[in-house]
Motif scaffolding. Structure first.
Motif, PDB file in Angstrom:
ATOM      1  N   ARG B 308      -3.991 -15.096  -2.299  1.00  0.00           N
ATOM      2  CA  ARG B 308      -4.284 -14.458  -1.005  1.00  0.00           C
ATOM      3  C   ARG B 308      -3.518 -13.173  -0.788  1.00  0.00           C
ATOM      4  O   ARG B 308      -4.055 -12.180  -0.295  1.00  0.00           O
ATOM      5  CB  ARG B 308      -3.943 -15.444   0.110  1.00  0.00           C
ATOM      6  N   ARG B 309      -2.256 -13.207  -1.137  1.00  0.00           N
ATOM      7  CA  ARG B 309      -1.440 -12.016  -0.950  1.00  0.00           C
ATOM      8  C   ARG B 309      -2.000 -10.861  -1.776  1.00  0.00           C
ATOM      9  O   ARG B 309      -2.132  -9.740  -1.300  1.00  0.00           O
ATOM     10  CB  ARG B 309      -0.017 -12.356  -1.387  1.00  0.00           C
ATOM     11  N   LEU B 310      -2.333 -11.208  -3.005  1.00  0.00           N
ATOM     12  CA  LEU B 310      -2.925 -10.208  -3.901  1.00  0.00           C
ATOM     13  C   LEU B 310      -4.205  -9.634  -3.309  1.00  0.00           C
ATOM     14  O   LEU B 310      -4.463  -8.428  -3.398  1.00  0.00           O
ATOM     15  CB  LEU B 310      -3.223 -10.859  -5.261  1.00  0.00           C
ATOM     16  N   ILE B 311      -4.993 -10.494  -2.707  1.00  0.00           N
ATOM     17  CA  ILE B 311      -6.233 -10.017  -2.096  1.00  0.00           C
ATOM     18  C   ILE B 311      -5.926  -9.007  -0.997  1.00  0.00           C
ATOM     19  O   ILE B 311      -6.563  -7.954  -0.903  1.00  0.00           O
ATOM     20  CB  ILE B 311      -7.043 -11.211  -1.543  1.00  0.00           C
ATOM     21  N   GLY B 312      -4.909  -9.322  -0.201  1.00  0.00           N
ATOM     22  CA  GLY B 312      -4.503  -8.382   0.846  1.00  0.00           C
ATOM     23  C   GLY B 312      -4.062  -7.058   0.248  1.00  0.00           C
ATOM     24  O   GLY B 312      -4.443  -5.973   0.732  1.00  0.00           O
ATOM     25  N   GLU B 313      -3.286  -7.142  -0.804  1.00  0.00           N
ATOM     26  CA  GLU B 313      -2.789  -5.919  -1.435  1.00  0.00           C
ATOM     27  C   GLU B 313      -3.933  -5.092  -2.004  1.00  0.00           C
ATOM     28  O   GLU B 313      -4.014  -3.875  -1.792  1.00  0.00           O
ATOM     29  CB  GLU B 313      -1.795  -6.273  -2.557  1.00  0.00           C
ATOM     30  N   MET B 314      -4.811  -5.777  -2.728  1.00  0.00           N
ATOM     31  CA  MET B 314      -5.914  -5.048  -3.354  1.00  0.00           C
ATOM     32  C   MET B 314      -6.837  -4.436  -2.310  1.00  0.00           C
ATOM     33  O   MET B 314      -7.252  -3.275  -2.427  1.00  0.00           O
ATOM     34  CB  MET B 314      -6.712  -5.991  -4.262  1.00  0.00           C
ATOM     35  N   ALA B 315      -7.135  -5.213  -1.305  1.00  0.00           N
ATOM     36  CA  ALA B 315      -8.039  -4.703  -0.273  1.00  0.00           C
ATOM     37  C   ALA B 315      -7.427  -3.464   0.382  1.00  0.00           C
ATOM     38  O   ALA B 315      -8.115  -2.465   0.612  1.00  0.00           O
ATOM     39  CB  ALA B 315      -8.308  -5.785   0.765  1.00  0.00           C
ATOM     40  N   ALA B 316      -6.139  -3.518   0.643  1.00  0.00           N
ATOM     41  CA  ALA B 316      -5.461  -2.387   1.278  1.00  0.00           C
ATOM     42  C   ALA B 316      -5.544  -1.159   0.376  1.00  0.00           C
ATOM     43  O   ALA B 316      -5.862  -0.049   0.814  1.00  0.00           O
ATOM     44  CB  ALA B 316      -4.006  -2.745   1.571  1.00  0.00           C
ATOM     45  N   LYS B 317      -5.250  -1.391  -0.888  1.00  0.00           N
ATOM     46  CA  LYS B 317      -5.251  -0.275  -1.834  1.00  0.00           C
ATOM     47  C   LYS B 317      -6.654   0.315  -1.965  1.00  0.00           C
ATOM     48  O   LYS B 317      -6.845   1.526  -1.880  1.00  0.00           O
ATOM     49  CB  LYS B 317      -4.752  -0.794  -3.197  1.00  0.00           C
ATOM     50  N   LEU B 318      -7.623  -0.560  -2.145  1.00  0.00           N
ATOM     51  CA  LEU B 318      -8.989  -0.097  -2.391  1.00  0.00           C
ATOM     52  C   LEU B 318      -9.577   0.629  -1.190  1.00  0.00           C
ATOM     53  O   LEU B 318     -10.297   1.615  -1.329  1.00  0.00           O
ATOM     54  CB  LEU B 318      -9.870  -1.292  -2.769  1.00  0.00           C
ATOM     55  N   VAL B 319      -9.248   0.129  -0.024  1.00  0.00           N
ATOM     56  CA  VAL B 319      -9.832   0.683   1.178  1.00  0.00           C
ATOM     57  C   VAL B 319      -9.304   2.112   1.422  1.00  0.00           C
ATOM     58  O   VAL B 319      -9.928   2.913   2.119  1.00  0.00           O
ATOM     59  CB  VAL B 319      -9.544  -0.289   2.339  1.00  0.00           C
ATOM     60  N   CYS B 320      -8.162   2.392   0.847  1.00  0.00           N
ATOM     61  CA  CYS B 320      -7.588   3.737   0.975  1.00  0.00           C
ATOM     62  C   CYS B 320      -7.940   4.606  -0.228  1.00  0.00           C
ATOM     63  O   CYS B 320      -7.448   5.729  -0.342  1.00  0.00           O
ATOM     64  CB  CYS B 320      -6.074   3.666   1.089  1.00  0.00           C
ATOM     65  N   SER B 321      -8.728   4.083  -1.133  1.00  0.00           N
ATOM     66  CA  SER B 321      -8.975   4.806  -2.384  1.00  0.00           C
ATOM     67  C   SER B 321     -10.401   5.333  -2.425  1.00  0.00           C
ATOM     68  O   SER B 321     -11.181   5.153  -1.493  1.00  0.00           O
ATOM     69  CB  SER B 321      -8.792   3.853  -3.557  1.00  0.00           C
TER      70      SER B 321
END
Lengths: 340, 340
Positions: B308-321
């Motif tokens: 779950r944490r990873l999902i949060g991290e990835m989503a945050a990164k991707l959404v800004c990319s």
DNA sequence: TCACCCAATGGCAGCGCTGCCAATAGCCAG
DNA sequence: CTGGCTATTGGCAGCGCTGCCATTGGGTGA
């Protein structure tokens, strides 16, 4: 007609809709649209309907950034907390968020990871959004944090700790008193050789205050902390389990252990269950927070319930209000449980 | 000199500081201040220092509302989740928040309480802040939610479910597959009379998909769900405990129970421990999520870990990319545990 | 020496909205 | 009928900042 229903992918978008597009479509002035959309000022029913229809038809979403800038009064409330995964703060958020939404506000949050320097930095970035209020955990902040909060000219709610004076609104309970209650309770049940398992007291100031109150009261009762295991990282079930193991390894004759919080205590309880240590006959365990998992464990944990959700709700309400500054103590409730 | 250090209380404040105050104090133009503060464009070292000194001296905090309006590019990212107290979403937040801050963004969040209508409303209020990205739980949304998200012209990340197509970025795993894995696992361990304890499947669509995958696979193996206890409210430890009690009351001969998630499963495990039901000898228990409390319980729960944490991290990164739209499947991990 | 280029800078329009004010129209008491 | 009101409305400045453009003052190579 705008074929808005399909075929669009994130990115391909006409120029953004503004209030004047709506005004044009509805055949009224911008001011009228603004009045309708905010429900302020008098507008004829006919105009209102035309505006609403036009807005809906175009799929117009007002721009709050522009609105905030123009009106000076922002509808953001900032929350600065040490952690989200710690249920305590999650509960606070879950109390605050619906109240804020109900009042037409939006919650912005940031996580300090129990780091005062990061807190300072985050408070600054939060203030850059000119929120109408700020809710922050604890009453101890860096000097610069304090002057920024004072200088911001907004309502500040400091939560979860009433043991030191606050800047404006304080909502919480006394951590010192929580420690004292726990000490009295253990002593009243005849426990004499009492140990402590806690995490980094440097960072978690509220846990430090409980520890302090606990030790104070023990001394007042002619007792003292027989041993303590202070773990260098943040609290978790695992840490509690391993911490208790280490503590008992060193001081096998303890008859009670006070944990900095329920996470640690649950870990301790699991350790006892897994190793056949009779609780509370041979060893009493006491936690802090009154988490669900503690209440529902096969042997309900003795702990102190903190009304966290309520604190979130009250802080949210107060920060949006004109209530006078002051301390709102929500109190604590001793849960006797079955581990003492 | 501004005696800014003390004596101010929330509320009594001179008129707010603006970039032009800083410019005046530093003896430069507004543009130069702006360039210095944003670290963009070329500025002489001397000017930079003067500006920085003036800003610090005055206690200037830039106004991001104005900045956002002027530059069109907001630094807010919106998060819309069903709950904060459910650790799953708290973990997502705790993964996303630091990443967003690191990228100079701020997180705004709202809690839908698993209600699609509320979700729609909250998505609208979030979009009013013109965030640069939106992270939302699940891939199933109301029609109007979908068109608002499409029309917003921003990056959208839908998380925690890859079983239906998404709008832009999808980060998660297959809930269907999670259900299937669980069914295969229980069957492979010789369980034949399998029950289910879950909560409101109407509201929690992801749990519904796991349930569906689970039943599918059972049928494929020539088995079927022997009994199910569907509880009308949201998941909790208590609900799991009571749900299992009710289920066993009705179908005492079950040899395994699949729970909609770990909260419920932990409740079930506690029930068994409190009532002397031998796990897994007499009854196998299987959860979902891989929570800490499940891993550390006296008898570690058999479950499936979701990152779950990873999902949060990835989503945050991707959404800004500017990464292309697509599905990012982070996979699942079966934790054998000791309850099956 | 001169045309040219570039780093460094200031000025100013304008982002989308709201607050304020003026204008208009309808209405009623005098 | 008329002045005075109120309800409704539109126009427009300006919130604080950034993006763009123009300006300045040197360097630089030919």
């Amino acid at each position: 007609m705008n074929s808005d229903d399909d075929g669009l992918w994130a990115g391909d978008r006409q120029q953004p809709l503004t209030i004047s597009d709506v005004a044009k479509a509805a055949g009224v002035g911008e001011s009228t649209v603004s009045r309708v959309l905010r429900g302020k000022g008098s507008v004829s029913d006919e105009a209102r309907e035309r505006v609403l229809a036009a807005a809906k038809h175009l799929g117009y979403v007002p721009n709050r950034i522009a609105g905030t800038l123009a009106s000076a009064g922002s509808k953001l409330v900032a929350l600065v907390i040490p952690s989200v995964t710690n249920i305590v703060f999650a509960d606070v958020l879950s109390g605050a968020a619906p109240i804020l939404n109900g009042l037409g506000h939006q919650a912005v949050f940031a996580v300090t990871d129990y780091d005062q320097e990061l807190e300072e930095e985050l408070i600054e970035s939060m203030l850059a959004w000119r929120p109408s209020g700020l809710i922050v955990a604890g009453v101890e902040h860096s000097g610069r944090s304090v002057s920024m909060m004072r200088g911001a000219g907004i309502r500040i709610a400091e939560i979860l700790d009433t043991d030191s004076p606050g800047l404006d609104i304080v909502v919480g309970y006394s951590n010192l008193e929580a420690g004292r209650m726990s000490a009295r309770f253990l002593a009243s049940r005849g426990r004499r050789k009492i140990g402590y398992v806690g995490h980094d007291l440097q960072r978690d100031r509220r846990a430090a205050k409980r520890h302090e109150g606990f030790c104070q009261t023990l001394l007042g009762l002619g007792l003292h902390l027989a041993d303590a295991e202070i773990l260098p990282s943040l609290s978790s079930i695992e840490l509690g389990r391993d911490g208790l193991a280490a503590l008992l390894d060193r001081s096998p004759d303890l008859d009670a252990v006070y944990f900095a919080n329920d996470d640690l205590a649950i870990g301790g309880l699991f350790h006892c269950m897994a190793h056949g240590i009779a609780v509370p006959e041979r060893l009493a365990l006491m936690g802090y927070n009154g988490l669900d998992v503690a209440r529902l464990a096969p042997r309900p944990l003795s702990t102190i319930r903190t009304p966290r959700r309520l604190i979130g709700e009250m802080a949210a309400k107060l920060v949006c209000s004109r209530e006078p500054s002051g301390v709102y103590d929500v109190g604590l409730e001793l849960i006797e449980g079955a581990t003492v």
